[in-house]
Each structure stands twice: as C-alpha cells, then as structure tokens.
Motif scaffolding. Structure first.
Motif, PDB file in Angstrom:
ATOM      1  N   PHE A   1       0.817  -1.211   0.000  1.00  0.00           N
ATOM      2  CA  PHE A   1       0.000   0.000   0.000  1.00  0.00           C
ATOM      3  C   PHE A   1       0.853   1.264   0.000  1.00  0.00           C
ATOM      4  CE2 PHE A   1      -3.536  -2.538   2.285  1.00  0.00           C
ATOM      5  CZ  PHE A   1      -3.965  -3.038   1.076  1.00  0.00           C
ATOM      6  N   ARG A   2       2.015   1.215   0.638  1.00  0.00           N
ATOM      7  CA  ARG A   2       2.881   2.398   0.658  1.00  0.00           C
ATOM      8  C   ARG A   2       3.624   2.571  -0.677  1.00  0.00           C
ATOM      9  NH1 ARG A   2       3.191   6.806   3.196  1.00  0.00           N
ATOM     10  NH2 ARG A   2       5.427   6.793   3.685  1.00  0.00           N
ATOM     11  N   ALA A   3       4.211   1.467  -1.166  1.00  0.00           N
ATOM     12  CA  ALA A   3       5.063   1.570  -2.344  1.00  0.00           C
ATOM     13  C   ALA A   3       4.262   1.690  -3.638  1.00  0.00           C
ATOM     14  CB  ALA A   3       5.991   0.358  -2.421  1.00  0.00           C
ATOM     15  N   ALA A   4       3.196   0.919  -3.749  1.00  0.00           N
ATOM     16  CA  ALA A   4       2.444   0.893  -5.006  1.00  0.00           C
ATOM     17  C   ALA A   4       1.225   1.817  -4.981  1.00  0.00           C
ATOM     18  CB  ALA A   4       2.020  -0.543  -5.318  1.00  0.00           C
ATOM     19  N   ALA A   5       0.422   1.722  -3.899  1.00  0.00           N
ATOM     20  CA  ALA A   5      -0.778   2.565  -3.822  1.00  0.00           C
ATOM     21  C   ALA A   5      -0.468   3.967  -3.307  1.00  0.00           C
ATOM     22  CB  ALA A   5      -1.819   1.911  -2.916  1.00  0.00           C
ATOM     23  N   ARG A   6       0.719   4.157  -2.713  1.00  0.00           N
ATOM     24  CA  ARG A   6       1.166   5.461  -2.213  1.00  0.00           C
ATOM     25  C   ARG A   6       0.189   6.032  -1.199  1.00  0.00           C
ATOM     26  NH1 ARG A   6       2.343   9.129  -7.247  1.00  0.00           N
ATOM     27  NH2 ARG A   6       3.339  10.427  -5.648  1.00  0.00           N
TER      28      ARG A   6
ATOM     29  N   GLY B   1     -18.745  13.064  -0.587  1.00  0.00           N
ATOM     30  CA  GLY B   1     -17.618  13.649  -1.297  1.00  0.00           C
ATOM     31  C   GLY B   1     -16.571  12.642  -1.746  1.00  0.00           C
ATOM     32  N   PHE B   2     -16.797  11.373  -1.455  1.00  0.00           N
ATOM     33  CA  PHE B   2     -15.874  10.301  -1.854  1.00  0.00           C
ATOM     34  C   PHE B   2     -16.297   9.839  -3.237  1.00  0.00           C
ATOM     35  CE2 PHE B   2     -13.698   6.183  -1.377  1.00  0.00           C
ATOM     36  CZ  PHE B   2     -12.578   6.557  -0.644  1.00  0.00           C
ATOM     37  N   GLY B   3     -15.481  10.099  -4.259  1.00  0.00           N
ATOM     38  CA  GLY B   3     -15.869   9.840  -5.637  1.00  0.00           C
ATOM     39  C   GLY B   3     -15.919   8.362  -5.984  1.00  0.00           C
ATOM     40  N   LEU B   4     -16.645   8.035  -7.042  1.00  0.00           N
ATOM     41  CA  LEU B   4     -16.744   6.645  -7.490  1.00  0.00           C
ATOM     42  C   LEU B   4     -15.383   6.115  -7.949  1.00  0.00           C
ATOM     43  CD1 LEU B   4     -20.129   6.703  -9.456  1.00  0.00           C
ATOM     44  CD2 LEU B   4     -19.672   5.765  -7.182  1.00  0.00           C
ATOM     45  N   ARG B   5     -14.566   6.994  -8.529  1.00  0.00           N
ATOM     46  CA  ARG B   5     -13.234   6.553  -8.941  1.00  0.00           C
ATOM     47  C   ARG B   5     -12.407   6.153  -7.719  1.00  0.00           C
ATOM     48  NH1 ARG B   5      -8.209   8.534  -9.181  1.00  0.00           N
ATOM     49  NH2 ARG B   5      -6.813   7.717 -10.807  1.00  0.00           N
ATOM     50  N   GLN B   6     -12.481   6.964  -6.658  1.00  0.00           N
ATOM     51  CA  GLN B   6     -11.769   6.621  -5.429  1.00  0.00           C
ATOM     52  C   GLN B   6     -12.261   5.296  -4.863  1.00  0.00           C
ATOM     53  OE1 GLN B   6     -12.930  10.595  -3.926  1.00  0.00           O
ATOM     54  NE2 GLN B   6     -10.930  10.568  -2.938  1.00  0.00           N
ATOM     55  N   LEU B   7     -13.569   5.079  -4.958  1.00  0.00           N
ATOM     56  CA  LEU B   7     -14.144   3.836  -4.463  1.00  0.00           C
ATOM     57  C   LEU B   7     -13.610   2.646  -5.260  1.00  0.00           C
ATOM     58  CD1 LEU B   7     -16.305   3.041  -2.313  1.00  0.00           C
ATOM     59  CD2 LEU B   7     -17.960   2.980  -4.182  1.00  0.00           C
ATOM     60  N   ALA B   8     -13.567   2.784  -6.583  1.00  0.00           N
ATOM     61  CA  ALA B   8     -13.078   1.699  -7.429  1.00  0.00           C
ATOM     62  C   ALA B   8     -11.594   1.435  -7.187  1.00  0.00           C
ATOM     63  CB  ALA B   8     -13.325   2.039  -8.900  1.00  0.00           C
ATOM     64  N   VAL B   9     -10.802   2.514  -7.040  1.00  0.00           N
ATOM     65  CA  VAL B   9      -9.373   2.345  -6.769  1.00  0.00           C
ATOM     66  C   VAL B   9      -9.157   1.661  -5.425  1.00  0.00           C
ATOM     67  CG1 VAL B   9      -7.237   3.611  -6.275  1.00  0.00           C
ATOM     68  CG2 VAL B   9      -8.636   4.259  -8.230  1.00  0.00           C
TER      69      VAL B   9
ATOM     70  N   ALA C   1     -11.215  -0.371  -3.890  1.00  0.00           N
ATOM     71  CA  ALA C   1     -11.607  -1.780  -4.006  1.00  0.00           C
ATOM     72  C   ALA C   1     -10.521  -2.592  -4.713  1.00  0.00           C
ATOM     73  CB  ALA C   1     -12.929  -1.886  -4.758  1.00  0.00           C
ATOM     74  N   ALA C   2      -9.912  -2.004  -5.742  1.00  0.00           N
ATOM     75  CA  ALA C   2      -8.862  -2.719  -6.481  1.00  0.00           C
ATOM     76  C   ALA C   2      -7.653  -2.991  -5.587  1.00  0.00           C
ATOM     77  CB  ALA C   2      -8.449  -1.906  -7.703  1.00  0.00           C
ATOM     78  N   TRP C   3      -7.246  -1.991  -4.795  1.00  0.00           N
ATOM     79  CA  TRP C   3      -6.108  -2.207  -3.899  1.00  0.00           C
ATOM     80  C   TRP C   3      -6.455  -3.179  -2.782  1.00  0.00           C
ATOM     81  CZ3 TRP C   3      -1.614  -1.689  -5.560  1.00  0.00           C
ATOM     82  CH2 TRP C   3      -1.246  -0.654  -6.420  1.00  0.00           C
TER      83      TRP C   3
ATOM     84  N   GLY D   1      -1.541  11.685  -5.875  1.00  0.00           N
ATOM     85  CA  GLY D   1      -1.053  10.371  -6.253  1.00  0.00           C
ATOM     86  C   GLY D   1      -2.195   9.427  -6.470  1.00  0.00           C
ATOM     87  N   PRO D   2      -1.917   8.240  -7.027  1.00  0.00           N
ATOM     88  CA  PRO D   2      -2.986   7.310  -7.352  1.00  0.00           C
ATOM     89  C   PRO D   2      -3.730   6.809  -6.145  1.00  0.00           C
ATOM     90  CG  PRO D   2      -0.804   6.352  -7.805  1.00  0.00           C
ATOM     91  CD  PRO D   2      -0.588   7.778  -7.489  1.00  0.00           C
ATOM     92  N   GLY D   3      -3.097   6.811  -4.960  1.00  0.00           N
ATOM     93  CA  GLY D   3      -3.803   6.343  -3.759  1.00  0.00           C
ATOM     94  C   GLY D   3      -4.312   7.471  -2.915  1.00  0.00           C
TER      95      GLY D   3
END
Length: 389
Positions: A122-127, A269-277, A279-281, A376-378
């Motif tokens: 989570f730190r290295a890849a999801a940042r 205020g938590f976007g659907l993209r954030q939710l999908a990201v 869930a993927a992580w 960042g992506p996370g």
C-alpha cells in the motif's frame, strides 16, 4: 475582555448537535443504516448489522442524501460493541491453547507478517499515507481497526472500506474454492444454539467493571477507551467463568448498526473513482494476505503434521464461522480453526491500544506534504485526515 467559560462552548456545541437539521440527518442516517443492516441480516452476511449499515449509508452518502451519524453519537454505543467483542473469547480455554503451541504462536505472529507485507504494497504501489496504509493492512479486527483509524489520523472511510471488502472477499471465495473447485461435501447445517441471556447480577458486575476499565483506560490515554475498556474486561472475565451469557441481541444489533452507519455516512464527497481504486487495492492486498497465509500454513503443516488445507483455514484473514464450517467438511477440527482465528484477533485487539503511543509517534514522523502525496494514485483529495463529528 474575559474569554467565555468552557461550559458556554460546550453548550453551543450541544445546541448545534441537537438542532433540528442535525437531528434530521441523524434520524435519516440511522434509518438507512437499519434498513441496510436488516437486508444484510436477511441475506446471511457476516457482521450483517455493521456491514449492511456501512454500505447502505456509504451509497446514500455517495448519492448526496443528507445522512450523518456523528462520532459523538457513536461513542455512546462503543461500550456495547466492546462487551460484544469480548464475548468472542468466552470459549477460549487454557487446555486448547496447550494443544497447539507451535501453530498458535504462528497465529500470533501472522498479523505482523501479513500486515507488513500489505503495508509495503500500500505504501510503495498505492502510495497511501502511513496511517491509512497501516490500518488497511491489518488482517482482522474490522470493527476495532475501523474505529481506531480516526484516533491515529488515518482515513476512516478507506480503512473501513478495505477491511469490509477483505472480509467479504475471503468469506465469499472460501466456499467457492472448497465446495466448488475442490468438490468437498457441504456439512449439514447445524442447528442454532444461541447463548442464554446474561443474568442481572452478571450484567451489573460486567457493567461496573467496564465503567472502571473505561475510566482507567482514559487516564492512561489508551486509544478508544470507551471500546477498549469494556472489551478488555469482557475478554478477561468470560474465559475465567466470572460472568456468562450474552448481551441482548437487539442491543448488540443497535450498537453495530450505529457504528456501521457512522462510518458509512462519512463517504460524502468520496468519488466513485476513489471507491473503485480502493476496491482494487483491497483485492490486491487480500491476495498478498492469502499468500502469507499459505506460507504460514505450509510451515505449520510441515512442523506439526496438521493438514495443509486445515492450517490454511486457520490462517485465512477473516470469516471464522465460514472457515470452521469448511473444516467440518474436510474432517478437520473446527475448534482448531476457531481457536487460531481468536488468537489472531486477540493479538490485534491487544496490539492496537498497547502500541497507541509508539504508533502515533511513528505516524507523526511523516510530514504532511510528502506523506499525504496529494494527487497520487492512492491519494484521497476529499479526506484531509479523519472525519470528526
């Protein structure tokens, strides 16, 4: 000009909390949470009242509904949640611990090993920021870990999402693998044997001890004293036989619903993209945890002669009831599986408050500009830390 007394500030705060608009949002949040909990309970989901309320309120918040179950209201129910979590250790016996010393020692080490592997991912890849990554990586203790996130500056929403989805993934996948891919026979459904309700003297003793433990935990600055104090008392008194019996089901269901709804309403205020990201992580983290579980199971099987699949059930990161049922299907000892899950959860529940001080110092070492890594992506641009109600 003298400053207003503290009581004036508290009075204004309570006036705001009890204003009709705030009470309306609270009532709607509780109604949505109760409906979600009831639906999850009817579907036979694990931790139905908490997870059902959480997801129902999460989707309502994402849709823009005016729902809010604030932290001050949730705090009123944390003691009940603590006492309920302590009931999990009622069947823990010293003789069971003595039967499997090597595998139980491994079960106590598993949270650190699995958590470290997920934290690195989570730190290295999801940042992810430190607090959020650490608590998303903890392999168990969904209720306590989700509530603990707000205490150490983690993003309670992302932690709750990760922990909830991990449990759901493990619980859904294990029967498919066991009864579908491997073709194991399904065990006969066991009849329900609900625990007897706690007697009035036991309830009075447990309540008094829980209040004293809560005050002590608060003085010692233990994180979440309203949860940790009652949990510690219940977990200590039940295996010793000092108290017995269960809390009323309606009270536990109400407390879990409030906790789940409180977390779920923070997804505004938590976007659907954030939710999908997220869930993927969580899926990636669950795969990492299962790989660590497989490694622990293989080592324990080689050292003790316990069947590999039975050991894997014991080290799976979630779903104690489901794993125990699968153990029945393969002729393994369900007590072995359940006891190792309890050892894992107990390790986590002890470690979180015990490491509260060092954990805060570790997390404080992360500078906000570099640690949060906005963009960042996370990253969670809507968060800015824990939500306070």
């Amino acid at each position: 000009m003298s400053a207003p007394p503290p009581s004036a500030g508290r009075g204004a705060q309570w006036a705001e909390r009890l204003a009709p608009p705030a009470l309306g949002r609270l009532a709607l949040g509780l109604a949505v949470g109760a409906a979600g909990g009831a639906a999850a309970h009817a579907a036979g989901a694990p931790l139905a009242w908490m997870l059902g309320a959480l997801f129902a309120c999460m989707f309502a918040s994402l849709a823009g509904a005016p729902v809010m179950v604030p932290i001050w209201f949730r705090t009123l129910f944390l003691g009940v949640v603590g006492l309920f979590l302590g009931e999990s250790f009622a069947d823990l016996r010293v003789e069971d611990l003595a039967r499997w010393p090597v595998s139980l020692a491994a079960a106590a080490l598993y949270p650190a090993a699995g958590g470290a592997a997920c934290y690195a991912l989570f730190r290295a890849a999801a940042r992810m920021p430190r607090a959020t990554a650490l608590l998303c990586a903890v392999p168990g203790g969904l209720t306590a870990v989700s509530l603990f996130a707000a205490e150490v500056g983690g993003d309670e929403r992302r932690v709750a999402l990760a922990q909830s989805l991990r449990v759901a993934l493990v619980v859904l996948a294990a029967p498919v693998v066991a009864f579908g891919w491997l073709g194991l026979p399904r065990p006969a459904a066991a009849g329900a044997h609900p625990a007897a309700l706690m007697s009035a003297p036991d309830a009075a003793l447990l309540t008094g001890a829980a209040l004293a433990a809560t005050l002590l935990a608060g003085r010692l600055r233990v994180p979440l004293p309203y949860l940790v104090g009652p949990l510690a008392v219940s977990a200590a008194l039940r295996p010793a036989g000092v108290v017995s019996g269960a809390l009323p089901g309606w009270l536990v269901e109400a407390a879990l619903t409030v906790c789940g709804a409180s977390i779920g309403t923070r997804f505004a205020g938590f976007g659907l993209r954030q939710l999908a990201v997220g869930a993927a992580w969580t899926l990636a983290g669950t795969i990492v945890l299962m790989a660590v579980s497989w490694g622990f199971a293989a080592a324990v099987a080689a050292l003790t002669g316990i069947g590999l699949f039975a050991a894997l059930l014991a080290y799976a990161p979630g779903g104690v009831a489901e794993m125990s049922l699968i153990a029945l299907a393969i002729g393994a000892d369900p007590a072995f599986v359940a006891t190792h899950h309890m050892a894992r959860i107990l390790t986590i529940l002890i470690a979180l408050p015990a490491l509260g001080g060092p954990l805060r110092r570790f997390l404080a070492a992360e500078a906000a500009p570099s640690g949060a890594r906005p963009g960042g992506p996370g990253a969670d641009p809507a968060s800015g830390g824990s939500a306070r109600g």
